[in-house]
Design an enzyme around this catalytic site. Structure first.
Site, PDB file in Angstrom:
ATOM      1  N   GLN C  48       5.823  -0.160  -0.905  1.00 57.92           N
ATOM      2  CA  GLN C  48       5.153  -0.931   0.129  1.00 57.92           C
ATOM      3  C   GLN C  48       5.520  -2.415   0.068  1.00 57.92           C
ATOM      4  O   GLN C  48       5.320  -3.138   1.022  1.00 57.92           O
ATOM      5  CB  GLN C  48       3.622  -0.745   0.037  1.00 57.92           C
ATOM      6  CG  GLN C  48       2.892  -1.658  -0.919  1.00 57.92           C
ATOM      7  CD  GLN C  48       3.025  -1.258  -2.394  1.00 57.92           C
ATOM      8  OE1 GLN C  48       3.874  -0.473  -2.774  1.00 57.92           O
ATOM      9  NE2 GLN C  48       2.170  -1.835  -3.233  1.00 57.92           N
ATOM     10  N   GLY C  49       6.098  -2.850  -1.076  1.00 54.22           N
ATOM     11  CA  GLY C  49       6.635  -4.200  -1.103  1.00 54.22           C
ATOM     12  C   GLY C  49       5.874  -5.203  -1.947  1.00 54.22           C
ATOM     13  O   GLY C  49       6.058  -6.410  -1.782  1.00 54.22           O
ATOM     14  N   SER C  88      -5.500   0.501  -0.492  1.00 52.92           N
ATOM     15  CA  SER C  88      -5.104  -0.710   0.237  1.00 52.92           C
ATOM     16  C   SER C  88      -5.582  -1.970  -0.475  1.00 52.92           C
ATOM     17  O   SER C  88      -6.005  -2.934   0.148  1.00 52.92           O
ATOM     18  CB  SER C  88      -5.663  -0.687   1.670  1.00 52.92           C
ATOM     19  OG  SER C  88      -5.233   0.469   2.353  1.00 52.92           O
ATOM     20  N   ARG C  89      -5.488  -1.963  -1.788  1.00 53.86           N
ATOM     21  CA  ARG C  89      -6.083  -3.033  -2.573  1.00 53.86           C
ATOM     22  C   ARG C  89      -5.091  -4.037  -3.138  1.00 53.86           C
ATOM     23  O   ARG C  89      -5.477  -5.135  -3.528  1.00 53.86           O
ATOM     24  CB  ARG C  89      -6.883  -2.433  -3.748  1.00 53.86           C
ATOM     25  CG  ARG C  89      -6.015  -1.678  -4.765  1.00 53.86           C
ATOM     26  CD  ARG C  89      -6.885  -1.149  -5.922  1.00 53.86           C
ATOM     27  NE  ARG C  89      -7.527  -2.227  -6.649  1.00 53.86           N
ATOM     28  CZ  ARG C  89      -6.931  -2.989  -7.566  1.00 53.86           C
ATOM     29  NH1 ARG C  89      -5.680  -2.782  -7.881  1.00 53.86           N
ATOM     30  NH2 ARG C  89      -7.587  -3.962  -8.164  1.00 53.86           N
ATOM     31  N   GLY C 291      -1.798  -0.824   3.702  1.00 54.54           N
ATOM     32  CA  GLY C 291      -0.945   0.269   3.252  1.00 54.54           C
ATOM     33  C   GLY C 291      -1.329   1.658   3.728  1.00 54.54           C
ATOM     34  O   GLY C 291      -0.475   2.514   3.899  1.00 54.54           O
ATOM     35  N   GLU C 292      -2.633   1.900   3.886  1.00 57.66           N
ATOM     36  CA  GLU C 292      -3.047   3.268   4.200  1.00 57.66           C
ATOM     37  C   GLU C 292      -3.289   3.521   5.675  1.00 57.66           C
ATOM     38  O   GLU C 292      -2.952   4.583   6.200  1.00 57.66           O
ATOM     39  CB  GLU C 292      -4.354   3.571   3.474  1.00 57.66           C
ATOM     40  CG  GLU C 292      -4.250   3.598   1.967  1.00 57.66           C
ATOM     41  CD  GLU C 292      -5.626   3.773   1.388  1.00 57.66           C
ATOM     42  OE1 GLU C 292      -6.001   4.905   1.073  1.00 57.66           O
ATOM     43  OE2 GLU C 292      -6.343   2.752   1.280  1.00 57.66           O
TER      44      GLU C 292
END
Lengths: 160, 458, 333
Positions: C48-49, C88-89, C291-292
């Site tokens: 995701q980077g 998504s943290r 992300g999610e």
């Protein structure tokens, strides 16, 4: 059954390696030669992450019994830019944000290289077909297809 | 590449940022395109052993006899591990943050609860001999009745498959996670329409291109170095330490480069047994899932069922929402109790509904234990909720975006879990989507804002 | 015997952070004599980077070029605790921890620069070029490499910092479900244009319009990767993915990518994506997690588009051709 020595020309270099019976080309490249660019995603030919070029053709190296290709020429992703600048294709992937986790990238680059070697000016559909054996779970493919087309154009000397 | 960011909304303080907000080249792109990025399996060790599992062939059965002698006879097999070799044979992934129960053994002692459950670990010089050894383990089963669907699991006379006496997790004495906000029954009685519909989702595989795995390498100083593609380094380290015993600082975990996770690599499922194998043999041990194992054994996004009952006024205001939902944990709890709570917290969706009732169940079945996947507790819920919104709009002959705007939550609204909303922007994303797609909105909806209640019907 | 077109909508929000909190992340930063700031973490990059956005956040806080930031992750011996990359943290929690650490390091950096330049730390500024300079007299400046050498060898100062972000854990109230689940919420609206072949039941997603609100975009290209990669996964979830291809039979599980049906590059739809920003009060530079959520709104948007196209309301996912055809049959009878 004993292991035996075979020869491959890998990325232009003659290599001798000791292979066990039934060893795949993928296993020989990774474990035998330390060329870990080609990945093991499934070992049954369904993901494309192990794609390399064998005598100029893209193959699923997990399905190739390495003993049967004694003497063949193999190209892997490590042979694309062995000591210098990136190829246009690789640069297009970097500039076009066509990688995320990166696990599928070597296999797709090899499939793309194989396509461009045969067809330097592919259509979008031809690119899609060439990479349809490669699974990518992250990108949704569009950036990858765009990057292959951009890399092909750059290689032909056309400014994008 | 077209401009991604639309700066016309929420015109802010115009921050003077020099690198945040720019499309810096990915730090890992060069490694990816040259094949030099190091994933865990790219570590090449001359002396590495390989671990493969003998897995249950039954959905639900007692283990009458487990005979590993066949495995030990296979040339190249050096060690076999059973539950007796696991010091603390409980795998409770959320134990560190106080979530119970201890219901999942690392290796089962007397029974299996799902087809694919690992029973015996075989450690050998080559993958081939490890697989051969695993195939030679003989298990005698006594079948027990199995439940393979959530509906089956929750029927009156269903066989109970968990020791605590129910096929669902008990949340503080209650069979489900609850949200009780306002009075839904009263609101249903007052509503102009009541709609109730049901939605179902089948399980989904994470299917990362890189399968789950680790290599554990004994260190000269007696420690273990775990090379893993886990998404959560310390989570894995701590849970592994609990299972194998000994000081936590005996373990070091390295990684951080994962070939796709999507939530499927937070299960801490390969590291503990690989560590035990490394300790038993004093050699590096690799335990990596085959694609078959990644597909059939690794956790999935759970099957889920949602029943959504809405009380709706003629003008489109949703005045009550009652959600009954079921998330399938499979054979063991894993993360599902957490996922169910997160699902309940997500209700009723991004809308301000004054009366909300949620019963969210964590249901056990004799199937592959499920786990977190991208959007845990929310993805299937959003499928249900947003399909429901479309159906309401159709039933009321109302524009689907205007229905959503009318009900969208704003700053200052009290959510069903009683947190005051802030930073809301549902109104704006809908307005922008309308603009993007040439979808005309009536003027009152164009004027709406997340910052005020202007335009929201009384 | 026709191809029917339809459009569908879905609007969602999504929480940032592990549900109910209690998921800390820490960061350590130190400068070496190369003038490079090394961030030590135990956080993971799934693609995701993280390895790109975290240096960006650090560079922004330090006021230095991102080329002078190195990220060292993950090693639990040297990287302080991180709960992991999920929920998504990562950008939010790790980003905040890095900002805290970078602020401390920046303060040390300014104090040493002040000594070198004969000024007060408050009089100094950075502009992302690598120089620390006197704001009112920019010719009085020092480059980060020289500054680091001076700090180390001349002044005996460390240019380092420590950071942690913790949203405290709170349990829900059992009877009411009152709880504090997240740090902020991101938002999305997806519009899907589809084609339904009423003879084969096949659904083709022609185009997805993705509108997102994410607080602050740290890296637009990476955000686009998440939006479009996730939209594609949402489409895959909607139309293809199941571990029960012979539903309601549940015992035939897929064994490889041949049996687990996923769309390929030929199925990739056209996409148009827009992000709006409403900086979060809790996020690093206002960023919210992304992300999610990107697989979520496409699913119902596609299902609603199928209804719009042919009147079949699908309430079981995935929306297979078989289910579409059964729906069409039911409509006829």
């Amino acid at each position: 059954m004993p292991s035996r020595v075979i020869e491959l020309v890998v990325n232009g270099r003659h290599r001798e390696l000791l292979v066990r019976p039934g060893m795949s080309l993928l296993g020989a490249l990774r474990d035998g030669l330390g060329l870990t660019g080609a990945k093991r995603g499934c070992a049954d030919g369904s993901c494309g992450a192990c794609t390399v070029m064998l005598d100029g053709k893209p193959v699923l190296s997990c399905l190739v019994a390495v003993e049967t290709v004694d003497g063949a020429a193999v190209r892997t992703v490590e042979g694309m830019a062995p000591d210098g600048p990136l190829t246009e294709l690789q640069q297009a992937f970097v500039d076009g944000f066509a990688t995320q986790c990166g696990f599928c990238t070597p296999g797709i680059l090899m499939a793309a290289e194989a396509l461009l070697a045969e067809n330097p000016e592919p259509t979008r559909e031809e690119v899609v077909r060439a990479i349809s054996g490669s699974v990518c779970r992250c990108t949704g493919y569009t950036a990858i297809v765009d990057a292959i087309l951009a890399g092909a154009e750059a290689r032909r000397g056309v400014t994008v | 590449m077209t401009e991604l960011i639309d700066h016309d909304y929420f015109a802010g303080d115009g921050d003077d940022l020099h690198v945040v907000g720019t499309s810096v080249t990915r730090a890992d792109a060069l490694g990816h395109v040259t094949g030099r990025t190091q994933f865990f399996e790219d570590l090449l060790l001359a002396d590495c052993l390989h671990l493969k599992m003998h897995r249950s062939e039954r959905h639900h059965a007692l283990l009458k006899r487990v005979d590993v002698s066949g495995a030990l006879e296979v040339p190249g097999v050096v060690r076999v591990l059973t539950h007796e070799d696991v010091p603390e044979n409980w795998y409770t992934v959320l134990r560190l943050i106080g979530v119970e129960p201890n219901d999942q053994p690392v290796l089962p002692e007397d029974r299996v609860l799902w087809r694919g459950e690992p029973i015996v670990a075989v450690v050998a010089e080559t993958e081939a001999s490890a697989l051969e050894g695993a195939a030679r383990v003989e298990v005698e089963y006594e079948d027990l009745p199995a439940v393979l669907t959530m509906e089956e699991a929750l029927t009156e006379d269903a066989p109970i498959i968990k020791p605590h006496g129910a096929n669902c997790f008990i949340y503080e004495g209650h069979p489900c996670r609850r949200i009780r906000f306002g009075n839904v029954e009263h609101a249903f009685a007052q509503a102009d329409h009541v709609f109730e519909w049901r939605y179902e989702s089948e399980p989904i595989e994470h299917a990362p291109v890189e399968t789950t795995g680790c290599i554990v390498v004994p260190q000269p100083n007696g420690r273990l170095k775990i090379h893993s593609n886990t998404q959560a380094a310390f989570f894995t380290l701590d849970n592994t330490a609990l299972i194998i015993g000994g000081p936590f600082n005996r373990l070091q975990l390295v990684g951080g480069t994962v070939g796709g996770g999507f939530g499927g690599k937070v299960d801490v499922i390969v590291e503990p047994i690989a560590c035990l194998a490394a300790l038993a043999t004093n050699r590096p041990v690799e335990y990596v899932y085959s694609r078959l194992e990644e597909m059939q054994v690794s956790s999935t996004r759970s099957a889920e069922i949602f029943v959504v009952k809405d009380g709706v006024m003629a003008d489109g205001r949703i005045v009550a929402r009652k959600v009954t939902c079921y998330m399938e944990a499979g054979a063991y709890t894993g993360h599902t109790t957490y996922g169910v709570t997160k699902c309940a917290a997500h209700m009723p969706g991004p809308y301000s509904i004054p009366n909300v009732w949620v019963d969210a169940y964590c249901v056990y079945t004799n199937r592959t234990p499920t786990g977190p996947m991208r959007g845990f507790g929310v993805t299937n819920a959003d499928f249900a909720l947003e399909t429901q919104m479309d159906r309401i709009a159709r039933a009321l002959e109302m524009d689907p975006l205007e229905l959503r705007l009318k009900n969208a939550y704003r700053d200052g609204d009290l959510k069903a879990h009683r947190k005051v909303a802030e930073g809301a922007a549902l109104v704006e994303v809908i307005q922008r989507a309308a603009e993007l797609t040439g979808h005309e909105l009536a003027e009152e909806y164009e004027r709406m804002s997340s910052l005020t209640h202007a335009g929201v019907g009384v | 015997m026709s191809v029917l077109h339809g459009r569908g909508y879905a609007a969602v929000n999504y929480p940032t952070g592990m549900n109910l909190g209690g998921d800390p992340s820490q960061a350590l930063i130190h400068a070496t004599t190369t003038g490079t700031f090394v961030i030590a973490l135990s956080s993971t990059d799934l693609g995701q980077g993280l390895k790109t956005v975290i240096p960006q956040i650090a560079a922004e806080t330090l006021g230095l070029p991102v080329e002078y930031i190195l990220l060292d992750t993950a090693d639990t011996d040297t990287g302080p605790h991180c709960m992991g990359t999920f929920a998504s943290r990562a950008t939010h929690r790790v980003g905040n921890a890095v900002i805290m650490a970078a602020r401390e390091a920046r303060q040390a950096m300014l104090e040493v620069a002040a000594l070198e330049l004969g000024a007060e730390p408050e009089e100094l500024a950075t502009d992302g070029s690598g120089f620390v300079f006197v704001e009112d007299d920019p010719e009085r400046r020092i480059f980060i490499v020289d500054l680091a050498l001076a700090a180390h060898f001349k002044h005996g100062r460390t240019l380092s910092g420590r950071g942690i972000f913790l949203k405290e854990h709170h349990d829900p109230v059992p009877e009411t479900g009152e709880m504090d689940p997240d740090s902020c919420q991101a938002h999305a609206c997806t519009v899907a244009d589809v084609e339904v072949d009423d003879e084969t039941g096949e659904v083709t997603v022609l185009k997805l319009f993705n509108v997102y609100e994410l607080g602050r975009v740290i890296n637009p290209a990476l955000v686009r990767q998440q939006i479009e990669g996730g939209a594609y996964m949402g489409m895959a979830h909607a139309l293809y993915e199941t571990t029960e291809p012979y539903y309601p039979k549940r015992d035939h599980l897929p064994s490889n990518f041949g049996e687990y049906v996923l769309p390929g590059p030929a199925e990739a739809p056209e996409m148009e994506s827009v992000v709006i920003e409403r900086p979060s009060s809790t996020g690093p530079y206002g960023a919210k997690g992304i992300g999610e959520m990107t697989a979520n709104s496409p699913i119902a948007a596609i299902g609603n588009a199928i209804y719009d196209a042919c009147g079949v309301r699908l309430t079981t996912r995935p929306f297979t051709p078989e289910r579409v055809l059964r729906g069409l049959d039911a409509l006829k009878s």
